[in-house]
Design a protein around this motif. Structure first.
Motif, PDB file in Angstrom:
ATOM      1  N   CYS A 224     -20.610  -0.496   7.344  1.00 15.77           N
ATOM      2  CA  CYS A 224     -21.044   0.849   7.729  1.00 15.77           C
ATOM      3  C   CYS A 224     -19.916   1.581   8.464  1.00 15.77           C
ATOM      4  O   CYS A 224     -19.625   2.751   8.188  1.00 15.77           O
ATOM      5  CB  CYS A 224     -22.290   0.729   8.596  1.00 15.77           C
ATOM      6  SG  CYS A 224     -22.952   2.294   9.098  1.00 15.77           S
ATOM      7  N   LEU A 225     -19.238   0.882   9.369  1.00 14.36           N
ATOM      8  CA  LEU A 225     -18.182   1.511  10.183  1.00 14.36           C
ATOM      9  C   LEU A 225     -16.943   1.872   9.373  1.00 14.36           C
ATOM     10  O   LEU A 225     -16.218   2.789   9.755  1.00 14.36           O
ATOM     11  CB  LEU A 225     -17.777   0.575  11.340  1.00 14.36           C
ATOM     12  CG  LEU A 225     -18.817   0.344  12.427  1.00 14.36           C
ATOM     13  CD1 LEU A 225     -18.328  -0.717  13.422  1.00 14.36           C
ATOM     14  CD2 LEU A 225     -19.134   1.645  13.164  1.00 14.36           C
ATOM     15  N   VAL A 226     -16.669   1.141   8.300  1.00 16.01           N
ATOM     16  CA  VAL A 226     -15.440   1.425   7.536  1.00 16.01           C
ATOM     17  C   VAL A 226     -15.708   2.332   6.337  1.00 16.01           C
ATOM     18  O   VAL A 226     -14.794   2.647   5.586  1.00 16.01           O
ATOM     19  CB  VAL A 226     -14.709   0.131   7.076  1.00 16.01           C
ATOM     20  CG1 VAL A 226     -14.312  -0.701   8.286  1.00 16.01           C
ATOM     21  CG2 VAL A 226     -15.525  -0.682   6.086  1.00 16.01           C
ATOM     22  N   HIS A 227     -16.951   2.765   6.187  1.00 15.24           N
ATOM     23  CA  HIS A 227     -17.268   3.662   5.068  1.00 15.24           C
ATOM     24  C   HIS A 227     -16.779   5.080   5.367  1.00 15.24           C
ATOM     25  O   HIS A 227     -16.722   5.498   6.526  1.00 15.24           O
ATOM     26  CB  HIS A 227     -18.785   3.670   4.823  1.00 15.24           C
ATOM     27  CG  HIS A 227     -19.151   4.301   3.516  1.00 15.24           C
ATOM     28  ND1 HIS A 227     -19.595   5.601   3.416  1.00 15.24           N
ATOM     29  CD2 HIS A 227     -19.090   3.811   2.256  1.00 15.24           C
ATOM     30  CE1 HIS A 227     -19.813   5.877   2.131  1.00 15.24           C
ATOM     31  NE2 HIS A 227     -19.525   4.817   1.411  1.00 15.24           N
ATOM     32  N   ASP A 228     -16.445   5.806   4.292  1.00 16.28           N
ATOM     33  CA  ASP A 228     -15.986   7.206   4.443  1.00 16.28           C
ATOM     34  C   ASP A 228     -16.979   8.041   5.238  1.00 16.28           C
ATOM     35  O   ASP A 228     -16.593   8.972   5.952  1.00 16.28           O
ATOM     36  CB  ASP A 228     -15.854   7.874   3.066  1.00 16.28           C
ATOM     37  CG  ASP A 228     -14.674   7.338   2.289  1.00 16.28           C
ATOM     38  OD1 ASP A 228     -14.054   6.362   2.741  1.00 16.28           O
ATOM     39  OD2 ASP A 228     -14.383   7.905   1.223  1.00 16.28           O
ATOM     40  N   SER A 229     -18.256   7.754   5.084  1.00 17.35           N
ATOM     41  CA  SER A 229     -19.295   8.596   5.691  1.00 17.35           C
ATOM     42  C   SER A 229     -19.430   8.363   7.200  1.00 17.35           C
ATOM     43  O   SER A 229     -20.131   9.113   7.883  1.00 17.35           O
ATOM     44  CB  SER A 229     -20.649   8.313   5.031  1.00 17.35           C
ATOM     45  OG  SER A 229     -21.010   6.963   5.265  1.00 17.35           O
ATOM     46  N   CYS A 230     -18.754   7.339   7.725  1.00 14.77           N
ATOM     47  CA  CYS A 230     -18.931   7.014   9.148  1.00 14.77           C
ATOM     48  C   CYS A 230     -18.195   8.018  10.029  1.00 14.77           C
ATOM     49  O   CYS A 230     -16.979   8.186   9.916  1.00 14.77           O
ATOM     50  CB  CYS A 230     -18.430   5.603   9.429  1.00 14.77           C
ATOM     51  SG  CYS A 230     -18.607   5.165  11.159  1.00 14.77           S
ATOM     52  N   GLU A 231     -18.913   8.655  10.911  1.00 11.33           N
ATOM     53  CA  GLU A 231     -18.325   9.642  11.830  1.00 11.33           C
ATOM     54  C   GLU A 231     -18.054   9.042  13.207  1.00 11.33           C
ATOM     55  O   GLU A 231     -17.384   9.650  14.034  1.00 11.33           O
ATOM     56  CB  GLU A 231     -19.275  10.847  11.978  1.00 11.33           C
ATOM     57  CG  GLU A 231     -19.379  11.712  10.726  1.00 11.33           C
ATOM     58  CD  GLU A 231     -18.038  12.317  10.322  1.00 11.33           C
ATOM     59  OE1 GLU A 231     -17.235  12.652  11.212  1.00 11.33           O
ATOM     60  OE2 GLU A 231     -17.781  12.413   9.109  1.00 11.33           O
ATOM     61  N   VAL A 232     -18.614   7.867  13.449  1.00  4.15           N
ATOM     62  CA  VAL A 232     -18.489   7.238  14.769  1.00  4.15           C
ATOM     63  C   VAL A 232     -17.055   6.752  14.976  1.00  4.15           C
ATOM     64  O   VAL A 232     -16.439   6.194  14.070  1.00  4.15           O
ATOM     65  CB  VAL A 232     -19.460   6.035  14.836  1.00  4.15           C
ATOM     66  CG1 VAL A 232     -19.245   5.232  16.099  1.00  4.15           C
ATOM     67  CG2 VAL A 232     -20.898   6.514  14.746  1.00  4.15           C
ATOM     68  N   SER A 233     -16.499   6.977  16.171  1.00  2.76           N
ATOM     69  CA  SER A 233     -15.153   6.470  16.464  1.00  2.76           C
ATOM     70  C   SER A 233     -15.013   6.200  17.953  1.00  2.76           C
ATOM     71  O   SER A 233     -15.613   6.890  18.782  1.00  2.76           O
ATOM     72  CB  SER A 233     -14.104   7.488  15.999  1.00  2.76           C
ATOM     73  OG  SER A 233     -12.829   6.891  15.925  1.00  2.76           O
ATOM     74  N   GLY A 234     -14.225   5.185  18.274  1.00  8.03           N
ATOM     75  CA  GLY A 234     -13.973   4.859  19.668  1.00  8.03           C
ATOM     76  C   GLY A 234     -15.108   4.115  20.345  1.00  8.03           C
ATOM     77  O   GLY A 234     -15.163   4.019  21.569  1.00  8.03           O
TER      78      GLY A 234
END
Ligand code: NAI
Length: 290
Positions: A224-234
């Protein structure tokens, strides 16, 4: 369904355990995968081409695309070679999952300097080096996803793991700065603090954990975190046994005075230790001091 067609992923330490599971999941969903693993023992000694080759072969047999890499994440040459393997085989790098890890548990009095340095070299230096080697490619592409592998031992401390805890909390700092620096180039970085039944934990966890704490239940979050759609960071996420939770570093409201003395501090622990309302950034922390 989140798919990874046309995406190229490097997974370090993918010959066993969590990394293997991440590699299989991403490949099954279309990613071209560099399966990196030095193939050594749990304490980082030795090396073998077997584990990386076996996982790459399994992916290919299942109809996916993968190449094996047995380079060492802890050396600049090794990290560059891992990235070069991705470029030679698949032309680019979109995703880096820094997962390679070793253990050299000892209480502080018994821990040698080599035990400390060796653990930091794989976890912290290795994650820095592989990210560092892949970063220019991600920056040029205006896209990248990095996941670093922290641990509850780093976030909360653990007996016998001064080296490992230091390394794993160090990865939180690396992740947060990569997220800040990468933001303008479409690069997102997050960290996971997993619990899973692997060779690293099978002697430490109760036997009944095996069925519940599968590596696959960690890999779902990584995907989920490495998908293009993931906006979460940090961010840092605790993950295990089917549960995912945000872990955050926060600063309480604090207590202040113009006459700060050791005695004033000693007399105001309750206010100093208060947790609510908290702030989450260095900027907000500074504002609260003004
Ligand atoms: P594992 O021992 O099954 O996998 C680690 C892999 O990293 C091994 O295949 C090993 O050969 C490889 N590796 C070690 N040094 C390397 C190097 N210098 N270069 C390339 N590859 C290298 O252990 P597990 O549990 O799958 O661990 C994966 C990551 O998750 C590690 O970073 C570990 O610290 C972390 N972790 C695991 C937890 C768990 O509950 N299993 C808990 C918290 C963190």
């Amino acid at each position: 369904m989140l798919r990874f067609d046309d995406r190229v992923a490097i997974i370090t330490g993918a010959g066993h355990g969590l990394g293997r599971s991440h590699a299989l999941l991403l490949a099954e969903r279309g990613a071209k995968v560099v399966v990196n693993d030095l193939g050594g023992a749990l304490d980082g000694t030795g090396a073998s081409t077997g584990p990386a080759a076996e996982v790459a072969e399994l992916i290919t047999k299942n109809g996916g695309q993968a190449v094996a890499s047995t380079d060492n994440v802890a050396t600049p040459e090794g990290a560059r070679a891992i990235v070069q393997t991705a470029v030679d085989a698949f032309g680019k790098v979109d995703i880096v999952v820094n997962n390679a890890g070793i253990l050299r548990d000892k209480s502080l009095g018994k821990m040698s300097v080599e035990d400390f340095d060796g653990v930091l070299a794989v976890h912290v230096r290795g994650s820095f080096l592989v990210s560092h080697a892949a970063y220019p490619l991600m920056k040029a592409a205006g896209h990248g996803r990095i996941v670093n592998t922290s641990s509850p031992a780093g976030l909360f401390g653990n007996f016998g793991q001064a080296n490992y805890s230091t390394a794993k909390m160090g990865l939180v700092g690396l992740t947060k700065t990569l997220a800040i620096e990468g933001a303008r180039n479409g690069i997102k970085a997050n960290a996971i603090a997993p619990i899973a039944w692997t060779r690293m934990t099978e002697a430490l966890l109760p036997a009944e954990f095996e069925a519940k704490f599968t590596p696959e239940r960690v890999s779902a979050l990584v995907a989920c975190l490495v998908h293009d759609s993931c906006e979460v960071s940090g961010e840092v996420f605790s993950v295990g046994g089917g549960r995912v939770a945000r872990v955050f570093v926060a600063e309480g409201p604090g207590w202040k005075t113009d006459d700060l003395t050791p005695e004033a501090i000693a007399g105001n622990w309750d206010a100093i230790m208060a947790e609510q309302p908290y702030v989450l950034t260095a900027g907000d922390s500074m504002k609260a001091m003004l």
